[in-house]
Design a protein around this motif. Structure first.
Motif, PDB file in Angstrom:
ATOM      1  N   ASP A  53      40.091  31.188  56.692  1.00  0.00           N
ATOM      2  CA  ASP A  53      41.581  30.686  55.185  1.00  0.00           C
ATOM      3  C   ASP A  53      42.799  31.866  55.144  1.00  0.00           C
ATOM      4  O   ASP A  53      42.889  32.671  55.907  1.00  0.00           O
ATOM      5  N   GLU A  54      43.868  31.536  54.642  1.00  0.00           N
ATOM      6  CA  GLU A  54      44.718  32.024  54.391  1.00  0.00           C
ATOM      7  C   GLU A  54      44.217  33.288  52.871  1.00  0.00           C
ATOM      8  O   GLU A  54      44.405  32.132  51.915  1.00  0.00           O
ATOM      9  N   SER A  55      44.958  33.974  52.854  1.00  0.00           N
ATOM     10  CA  SER A  55      45.615  34.628  51.522  1.00  0.00           C
ATOM     11  C   SER A  55      46.777  35.960  51.529  1.00  0.00           C
ATOM     12  O   SER A  55      47.200  36.316  52.242  1.00  0.00           O
ATOM     13  N   TRP A  56      48.211  35.244  50.589  1.00  0.00           N
ATOM     14  CA  TRP A  56      48.834  36.515  50.571  1.00  0.00           C
ATOM     15  C   TRP A  56      48.596  37.845  50.161  1.00  0.00           C
ATOM     16  O   TRP A  56      47.329  38.190  49.664  1.00  0.00           O
ATOM     17  N   VAL A  57      49.015  39.226  51.323  1.00  0.00           N
ATOM     18  CA  VAL A  57      48.617  40.081  50.844  1.00  0.00           C
ATOM     19  C   VAL A  57      50.073  40.889  50.418  1.00  0.00           C
ATOM     20  O   VAL A  57      51.151  40.896  51.045  1.00  0.00           O
ATOM     21  N   ASN A  58      50.186  41.296  48.558  1.00  0.00           N
ATOM     22  CA  ASN A  58      51.271  42.129  47.814  1.00  0.00           C
ATOM     23  C   ASN A  58      51.209  43.367  48.765  1.00  0.00           C
ATOM     24  O   ASN A  58      50.004  44.394  48.908  1.00  0.00           O
ATOM     25  N   HIS A  59      52.751  44.020  48.825  1.00  0.00           N
ATOM     26  CA  HIS A  59      53.429  45.274  48.932  1.00  0.00           C
ATOM     27  C   HIS A  59      52.125  46.489  47.845  1.00  0.00           C
ATOM     28  O   HIS A  59      52.290  47.591  47.738  1.00  0.00           O
ATOM     29  N   PHE A  60      52.268  45.677  46.955  1.00  0.00           N
ATOM     30  CA  PHE A  60      51.502  46.511  45.354  1.00  0.00           C
ATOM     31  C   PHE A  60      50.986  45.419  44.604  1.00  0.00           C
ATOM     32  O   PHE A  60      51.403  44.271  44.453  1.00  0.00           O
ATOM     33  N   ASP A  61      49.605  46.023  44.363  1.00  0.00           N
ATOM     34  CA  ASP A  61      48.919  44.695  43.058  1.00  0.00           C
ATOM     35  C   ASP A  61      48.347  45.785  42.034  1.00  0.00           C
ATOM     36  O   ASP A  61      47.209  46.909  42.342  1.00  0.00           O
ATOM     37  N   PRO A  62      48.867  45.964  41.224  1.00  0.00           N
ATOM     38  CA  PRO A  62      48.126  46.575  40.278  1.00  0.00           C
ATOM     39  C   PRO A  62      46.367  46.495  39.871  1.00  0.00           C
ATOM     40  O   PRO A  62      46.490  45.938  40.275  1.00  0.00           O
ATOM     41  N   GLU A  63      46.494  47.354  39.608  1.00  0.00           N
ATOM     42  CA  GLU A  63      44.746  47.750  39.065  1.00  0.00           C
ATOM     43  C   GLU A  63      44.123  47.031  38.265  1.00  0.00           C
ATOM     44  O   GLU A  63      45.051  46.965  37.127  1.00  0.00           O
ATOM     45  N   CYS A  64      42.988  47.034  38.402  1.00  0.00           N
ATOM     46  CA  CYS A  64      42.552  45.828  36.806  1.00  0.00           C
ATOM     47  C   CYS A  64      42.191  46.811  36.012  1.00  0.00           C
ATOM     48  O   CYS A  64      42.456  48.019  36.024  1.00  0.00           O
ATOM     49  N   LYS A  65      42.311  46.124  34.594  1.00  0.00           N
ATOM     50  CA  LYS A  65      41.804  47.351  33.434  1.00  0.00           C
ATOM     51  C   LYS A  65      40.530  47.938  33.571  1.00  0.00           C
ATOM     52  O   LYS A  65      40.288  49.110  33.209  1.00  0.00           O
ATOM     53  N   ALA A  66      39.641  47.472  34.373  1.00  0.00           N
ATOM     54  CA  ALA A  66      37.962  48.321  34.492  1.00  0.00           C
ATOM     55  C   ALA A  66      38.408  49.584  35.256  1.00  0.00           C
ATOM     56  O   ALA A  66      37.784  50.751  35.251  1.00  0.00           O
ATOM     57  N   GLN A  67      39.573  49.161  36.729  1.00  0.00           N
ATOM     58  CA  GLN A  67      39.895  50.239  37.557  1.00  0.00           C
ATOM     59  C   GLN A  67      40.751  51.201  36.502  1.00  0.00           C
ATOM     60  O   GLN A  67      40.704  52.680  37.098  1.00  0.00           O
ATOM     61  N   LEU A  68      41.226  50.642  35.210  1.00  0.00           N
ATOM     62  CA  LEU A  68      41.946  51.631  34.830  1.00  0.00           C
ATOM     63  C   LEU A  68      41.587  52.213  33.992  1.00  0.00           C
ATOM     64  O   LEU A  68      42.593  53.519  33.163  1.00  0.00           O
ATOM     65  N   MET A  69      40.158  52.143  33.197  1.00  0.00           N
ATOM     66  CA  MET A  69      39.925  52.905  32.357  1.00  0.00           C
ATOM     67  C   MET A  69      39.524  54.499  32.372  1.00  0.00           C
ATOM     68  O   MET A  69      39.429  55.494  33.791  1.00  0.00           O
ATOM     69  N   GLU A  70      39.908  55.415  31.649  1.00  0.00           N
ATOM     70  CA  GLU A  70      40.164  56.931  31.529  1.00  0.00           C
ATOM     71  C   GLU A  70      39.648  57.255  30.340  1.00  0.00           C
ATOM     72  O   GLU A  70      40.241  56.723  29.456  1.00  0.00           O
ATOM     73  N   TYR A  71      39.168  59.331  30.525  1.00  0.00           N
ATOM     74  CA  TYR A  71      39.436  59.449  29.328  1.00  0.00           C
ATOM     75  C   TYR A  71      40.782  60.039  29.097  1.00  0.00           C
ATOM     76  O   TYR A  71      41.411  60.617  29.063  1.00  0.00           O
ATOM     77  N   ARG A  72      40.963  59.344  26.860  1.00  0.00           N
ATOM     78  CA  ARG A  72      42.134  59.974  26.651  1.00  0.00           C
ATOM     79  C   ARG A  72      42.242  60.444  24.518  1.00  0.00           C
ATOM     80  O   ARG A  72      41.069  60.111  24.494  1.00  0.00           O
ATOM     81  N   HIS A  73      43.365  61.124  24.869  1.00  0.00           N
ATOM     82  CA  HIS A  73      43.525  61.501  23.595  1.00  0.00           C
ATOM     83  C   HIS A  73      44.005  60.121  22.271  1.00  0.00           C
ATOM     84  O   HIS A  73      44.584  59.359  22.836  1.00  0.00           O
ATOM     85  N   LYS A  74      44.428  60.271  21.283  1.00  0.00           N
ATOM     86  CA  LYS A  74      45.266  59.342  20.575  1.00  0.00           C
ATOM     87  C   LYS A  74      46.213  59.547  20.828  1.00  0.00           C
ATOM     88  O   LYS A  74      47.356  58.805  20.413  1.00  0.00           O
ATOM     89  N   THR A  75      46.141  61.110  21.360  1.00  0.00           N
ATOM     90  CA  THR A  75      48.024  60.912  21.342  1.00  0.00           C
ATOM     91  C   THR A  75      48.119  61.606  22.680  1.00  0.00           C
ATOM     92  O   THR A  75      49.029  61.422  22.835  1.00  0.00           O
ATOM     93  N   SER A  76      47.307  60.534  23.650  1.00  0.00           N
ATOM     94  CA  SER A  76      48.012  60.684  24.513  1.00  0.00           C
ATOM     95  C   SER A  76      48.940  59.235  25.546  1.00  0.00           C
ATOM     96  O   SER A  76      48.916  58.211  24.410  1.00  0.00           O
ATOM     97  N   PRO A  77      50.255  59.427  25.814  1.00  0.00           N
ATOM     98  CA  PRO A  77      50.835  58.234  26.245  1.00  0.00           C
ATOM     99  C   PRO A  77      50.181  56.786  26.840  1.00  0.00           C
ATOM    100  O   PRO A  77      49.432  57.160  27.795  1.00  0.00           O
ATOM    101  N   ARG A  78      50.440  55.569  25.961  1.00  0.00           N
ATOM    102  CA  ARG A  78      50.507  54.756  26.002  1.00  0.00           C
ATOM    103  C   ARG A  78      50.587  54.055  27.895  1.00  0.00           C
ATOM    104  O   ARG A  78      52.037  54.516  28.195  1.00  0.00           O
ATOM    105  N   LYS A  79      50.170  53.310  28.344  1.00  0.00           N
ATOM    106  CA  LYS A  79      50.513  52.985  29.926  1.00  0.00           C
ATOM    107  C   LYS A  79      50.676  51.520  29.711  1.00  0.00           C
ATOM    108  O   LYS A  79      50.196  50.419  28.464  1.00  0.00           O
ATOM    109  N   PHE A  80      51.500  51.330  30.350  1.00  0.00           N
ATOM    110  CA  PHE A  80      52.751  49.861  30.135  1.00  0.00           C
ATOM    111  C   PHE A  80      52.099  48.729  31.269  1.00  0.00           C
ATOM    112  O   PHE A  80      51.797  49.224  32.144  1.00  0.00           O
TER     113      PHE A  80
END
Length: 375
Positions: free
Chosen positions: A130-157
């Motif tokens: 089959d065929e599929s597109w491969v991007n030069h950059f594909d953002p990580e999913c929410k599960a991969q972006l989970m990390e320990y943070r404080h309430k005052t930590s900057p938010r990710k866009f």
């Protein structure tokens, strides 16, 4: 002068009157009848049922205000008594018709019969691609972006995938990747380009002595089913497996290989096409033969599942995580179907499909009752 009896004496007389032993010590409260139930009567159940069937998106608070009972009792009637649950379905590009479902079931039945007759040797002959597109950059999913943070930590866009991408074409079997190609910049995805890929695949099969027993398995994209492609397959003596329309759940590349590849590529930044191609080749050649064999073996399970579901795609009937389990599957109007799997025959830019709207409503597994009641 009248003397009043002590409270303890009165309680003793009451126990004797009830036929109990007054010397027995009672350390726990006895069960009482309590307040009579009035919210779950049949009349209220019929009203709730009719309000839901009249408006599948009605809220429990609106039902409680209209009938005059508590929201907790409405929730009990809706979920426990009437057996309703809140269903949510997102955007879906394709609704399978009755003929499509019958075709899916018939083809899966034929493939299962062939597997039962030939066994594992039948799966070893399957060459899927089959065929599929491969991007030069594909953002990580929410599960991969989970990390320990404080309430005052900057938010990710929010980050979106890059516009630069490369079309990846791969053919593989239970032993590994047989042939892969990448579309050059400026070329289009059409039947002529796919036929040249098939010729290169045929030469590769001859080098590994697999050109006589391999069975090609791919989806029903336009460039795969065009007359030019069918004539080329006949000339190259490549036999194909039957594949129902709009069935990515039965294509190993769609349900197994490409999701694993995208998971690996998420979060990686590439400056040019050469870096993308090199990393994709490295990942494909780095997988073991057991990895590819597992993807092909899953076909048997999916064929059986398709037959058991009468041609429906079970992914469209999966329950919401909060409300029901796998045993409570409900196919509401058969409108949740699979994604489209077509590539433009004359253009490398995919065209958007017609989508059905997002819906969020109540469904029930119980037989509906007539809505006849007096207000």
């Amino acid at each position: 002068m009248v003397k009043c009896a002590f409270q303890t004496a009165v309680r003793k007389w009451v126990r004797i009157f009830k036929g109990e032993d007054p010397r027995e010590r009672i350390l726990r409260d006895r069960k009482r009848s309590g307040r009579p139930l009035s919210a779950s009567v049949t009349a209220h159940q019929e009203k709730v049922d009719c309000m839901i069937r009249a408006n599948r998106r009605v809220k429990q608070k609106e039902i409680a205000n209209a009938i005059g009972i508590s929201k907790e009792q409405v929730h009990h009637i809706v979920t426990t008594v009437l057996g309703y649950r809140k269903d949510f379905a997102g955007w879906v590009p394709r609704q399978l018709t009755v003929e499509m479902k019958a075709q899916r079931k018939d083809m899966c039945t034929q493939l299962l019969e062939r597997y039962n007759a030939e066994g594992e040797a039948f799966l070893q002959r399957i060459l899927t691609g089959d065929e599929s597109w491969v991007n030069h950059f594909d953002p990580e999913c929410k599960a991969q972006l989970m990390e320990y943070r404080h309430k005052t930590s900057p938010r990710k866009f929010k980050v979106v995938a890059s516009a630069r991408k490369v079309l990846f074409n791969v053919f593989w079997d239970m032993e590994g990747v047989v042939h892969m190609e990448f579309l050059e910049q400026g070329q289009t995805v059409n039947s002529e380009r796919f036929i040249s890929t098939l010729r290169a695949l045929k030469l590769r099969l001859r080098r590994v002595w697999r050109d006589k027993d391999s069975i090609l398995q791919h989806d029903n994209a336009r460039l795969h089913t065009s007359r030019q492609t069918q004539d080329a397959l006949s000339q190259l003596e490549l036999t194909t497996l039957p594949h129902p329309a709009y069935s990515p759940d039965l294509a190993p590349s769609d349900y197994y290989l490409f999701p694993q590849l995208r998971k690996y590529l998420k979060g990686h930044h590439y400056d040019n096409d050469e870096e993308v191609i090199a990393d994709v080749r490295k990942w494909c050649h780095g997988q073991s033969s057991e990895f590819f064999a597992e993807g092909v073996r899953q076909l048997v399970k999916r064929w059986r599942l398709c037959v058991d579901c009468d041609g429906r795609d079970k992914r469209t009937m999966r329950p919401p995580q909060r409300y029901r389990t796998e045993e409570d599957i409900v196919d509401s109007s058969d409108s949740y179907e699979t994604k489209s799997e077509s590539l433009a025959d004359e253009s490398s830019t995919p065209t958007p499909d017609a989508h059905s709207p997002t819906i969020n409503f109540w469904t029930s597994t119980q037989t509906p009752t007539p809505c006849s009641f007096s207000s």
